[in-house]
Design an enzyme around this catalytic site. Structure first.
Site, PDB file in Angstrom:
ATOM      1  N   LYS A  35       0.842  -1.217   0.000  1.00 28.75           N
ATOM      2  CA  LYS A  35       0.000   0.000   0.000  1.00 28.75           C
ATOM      3  C   LYS A  35       0.865   1.252   0.000  1.00 28.75           C
ATOM      4  CE  LYS A  35      -4.311  -1.586   0.238  1.00 28.75           C
ATOM      5  NZ  LYS A  35      -4.662  -2.490   1.330  1.00 28.75           N
ATOM      6  N   LYS A  93      -3.140  -9.459 -14.690  1.00 31.36           N
ATOM      7  CA  LYS A  93      -4.121  -9.823 -13.659  1.00 31.36           C
ATOM      8  C   LYS A  93      -5.232  -8.767 -13.630  1.00 31.36           C
ATOM      9  CE  LYS A  93      -4.822 -10.237  -8.775  1.00 31.36           C
ATOM     10  NZ  LYS A  93      -4.802  -9.588  -7.570  1.00 31.36           N
ATOM     11  N   LYS A 141      -8.638  -3.568 -10.052  1.00 29.61           N
ATOM     12  CA  LYS A 141      -9.056  -2.160 -10.099  1.00 29.61           C
ATOM     13  C   LYS A 141      -7.880  -1.258 -10.410  1.00 29.61           C
ATOM     14  CE  LYS A 141     -10.447  -1.786  -5.874  1.00 29.61           C
ATOM     15  NZ  LYS A 141     -10.453  -3.185  -5.474  1.00 29.61           N
TER      16      LYS A 141
HETATM   17  P1  ADP Z   1      -8.355  -5.463  -6.814  1.00 26.88           P
HETATM   18  O1  ADP Z   1      -7.067  -6.133  -7.238  1.00 26.88           O
HETATM   19  O2  ADP Z   1      -9.244  -5.202  -7.967  1.00 26.88           O
HETATM   20  O3  ADP Z   1      -8.135  -4.259  -5.921  1.00 26.88           O
HETATM   21  P2  ADP Z   1      -9.095  -6.769  -4.356  1.00 26.88           P
HETATM   22  O4  ADP Z   1      -7.675  -6.805  -3.901  1.00 26.88           O
HETATM   23  O5  ADP Z   1     -10.060  -5.840  -3.697  1.00 26.88           O
HETATM   24  O6  ADP Z   1      -9.122  -6.532  -5.939  1.00 26.88           O
HETATM   25  O7  ADP Z   1      -9.652  -8.263  -4.357  1.00 26.88           O
HETATM   26  C1  ADP Z   1     -10.511  -8.824  -3.417  1.00 26.88           C
HETATM   27  C2  ADP Z   1     -10.394 -10.329  -3.560  1.00 26.88           C
HETATM   28  O8  ADP Z   1     -10.752 -10.727  -4.903  1.00 26.88           O
HETATM   29  C3  ADP Z   1      -8.954 -10.808  -3.350  1.00 26.88           C
HETATM   30  O9  ADP Z   1      -8.807 -11.330  -2.069  1.00 26.88           O
HETATM   31  C4  ADP Z   1      -8.745 -11.906  -4.375  1.00 26.88           C
HETATM   32  O10 ADP Z   1      -8.935 -13.160  -3.773  1.00 26.88           O
HETATM   33  C5  ADP Z   1      -9.847 -11.708  -5.393  1.00 26.88           C
HETATM   34  N1  ADP Z   1      -9.312 -11.264  -6.699  1.00 26.88           N
HETATM   35  C6  ADP Z   1      -9.103  -9.986  -7.099  1.00 26.88           C
HETATM   36  N2  ADP Z   1      -8.637  -9.941  -8.365  1.00 26.88           N
HETATM   37  C7  ADP Z   1      -8.555 -11.220  -8.789  1.00 26.88           C
HETATM   38  C8  ADP Z   1      -8.134 -11.856 -10.018  1.00 26.88           C
HETATM   39  N3  ADP Z   1      -7.749 -11.144 -11.083  1.00 26.88           N
HETATM   40  N4  ADP Z   1      -8.168 -13.200 -10.091  1.00 26.88           N
HETATM   41  C9  ADP Z   1      -8.582 -13.932  -9.029  1.00 26.88           C
HETATM   42  N5  ADP Z   1      -8.981 -13.412  -7.856  1.00 26.88           N
HETATM   43  C10 ADP Z   1      -8.967 -12.069  -7.718  1.00 26.88           C
END
Ligand code: ADP
Ligand code: TRP
Length: 322
Positions: free
Chosen positions: A110, A190, A193
């Site tokens: 972060k 991947k 957001k």
């Molecule tokens: P972002 O990367 O969009 O900020 P988050 O970190 O808020 O997403 O993700 C919340 C949960 O969703 C994570 O704990 C993870 O397990 C799952 N997740 C997020 N992106 C992916 C992805 N591309 N593939 C698989 N699981 C994901």
């Protein structure tokens, strides 16, 4: 068996969140006692601002209910509805070595992303441990990125139990689905957001059709020629939504040639749109019934507080607070 997990209200749900975390967690409501909450205290660590926090918390509740979280089966609540969690976090902090938090990746990540290094961001894993331990959770379904936080949780539970009485806190297990593949984003990285490459679970049909048509990256193989299947983003996404037979047919069409990427993207959109149809319909129903979400969360909060009170009074007594 009690399952517990928290989901951060961080804006629009994307299909990476759905396939990576939400789908499997919701499934568990049929396998035991499920406690699911929206981690709005945790979301505060990156200071979204009051209005965004409120709106995102509500939207996350709507989305999870639409995706199949069943409040008849699961206890569903906002983290902040049980402020007692902060007291347990404080108690855990007293046995938490600084080094344990310093080693956590999420804090360093972060900071690297430019968030301010505030105390809450640093102490985040102690609050997460309190979330889990406050409800006597047996198993915690989370994505791989949360594995370290579960180790911190077990570590802190062990320290409390050593200091104040064996079995005071229930030792939870992480439930990490190692087989869940990373969902690729529209550009092949991947899906996240932070990369702006997401396919949302909910949204407006025309805009989403256009998003898939314009943003899913392909190579420049001409329509009549066979197309590579390796590293194909269209195929990787299609696989999530299509039946195995539909998927095999699209692979075969890649090998044969004669079908353009425009058609494949159209097929991808249709499969995606069908897949989320029931959730979309549920969401429309929820939006048309104001008060439903508030009622569900209020009911969840009552049940969660009851469960929390038992554990907290046990802990307060053991540590000498009363
Ligand atoms: P972002 O990367 O969009 O900020 P988050 O970190 O808020 O997403 O993700 C919340 C949960 O969703 C994570 O704990 C993870 O397990 C799952 N997740 C997020 N992106 C992916 C992805 N591309 N593939 C698989 N699981 C994901
Ligand atoms: N830290 C988790 C995430 O970012 C959310 C969370 C907070 C959580 N408290 C929890 C997950 C307790 C599981 C259990 O995804």
């Amino acid at each position: 068996m009690r399952f517990l997990t928290g989901l951060q209200p961080s804006g629009k749900l994307h299909i990476g969140n759905y396939f990576g975390a939400i789908q499997a967690a919701i499934e568990l409501q049929n396998k035991g006692e499920a406690f699911y909450f929206i981690a709005n205290y945790h979301a505060m660590t990156t200071m979204p601002g009051a209005e965004a926090l409120r709106a995102n918390t509500y939207e996350m509740a709507v989305d999870l209910l639409a995706c199949g979280l069943d409040p008849q089966k699961a206890v569903f609540f906002a983290q902040s509805a049980v402020p007692e969690v902060n007291e347990l976090a404080w108690i855990l902090s007293t046995v938490c070595p600084m080094g344990l938090l310093e080693r956590c990746h999420s804090y360093k990540d972060k900071i690297a992303k430019g968030f301010s290094p505030n105390h809450a961001l640093f102490a985040y894993p102690a609050l997460m441990a309190a979330d889990i331990l406050l409800y006597d959770s047996d198993a915690v379904p989370v994505g791989k990125d949360q594995k370290q936080h579960l180790e911190v949780t077990r570590d802190l539970a062990g320290k409390i139990n050593d200091a104040f009485g064996a079995d005071l806190l229930r030792m939870p297990e992480a439930l990490i689905n190692e087989t869940t593949a990373i969902v690729p984003g529209l550009d092949g990285q991947k899906m996240s957001k932070s990369y702006g490459n997401t396919l949302p679970v909910f949204g407006e049909e025309k805009a989403l059709r256009k998003l898939i048509n314009k943003k899913v990256v392909t190579d420049a193989t001409p329509l009549e020629e066979p197309k590579p299947t390796e590293n194909s983003i269209i195929l990787a996404l299609y696989k999530l939504f299509a039946t195995p037979a539909q998927y095999e047919e699209m692979v075969a069409a890649h090998h044969r040639g004669g079908v353009g990427y425009g058609q494949f993207k159209k097929d991808l959109f249709e499969a995606y749109w069908e897949f989320f149809r029931p959730a979309r319909e549920k969401r429309e129903w929820i939006m048309a019934n104001p008060g439903y979400v508030d009622e569900v969360l209020a009911d969840g909060a009552t049940k969660a507080r009851e469960a929390a009170a038992k554990v907290l009074s046990r802990v307060r007594k053991a540590v000498g607070l009363i």
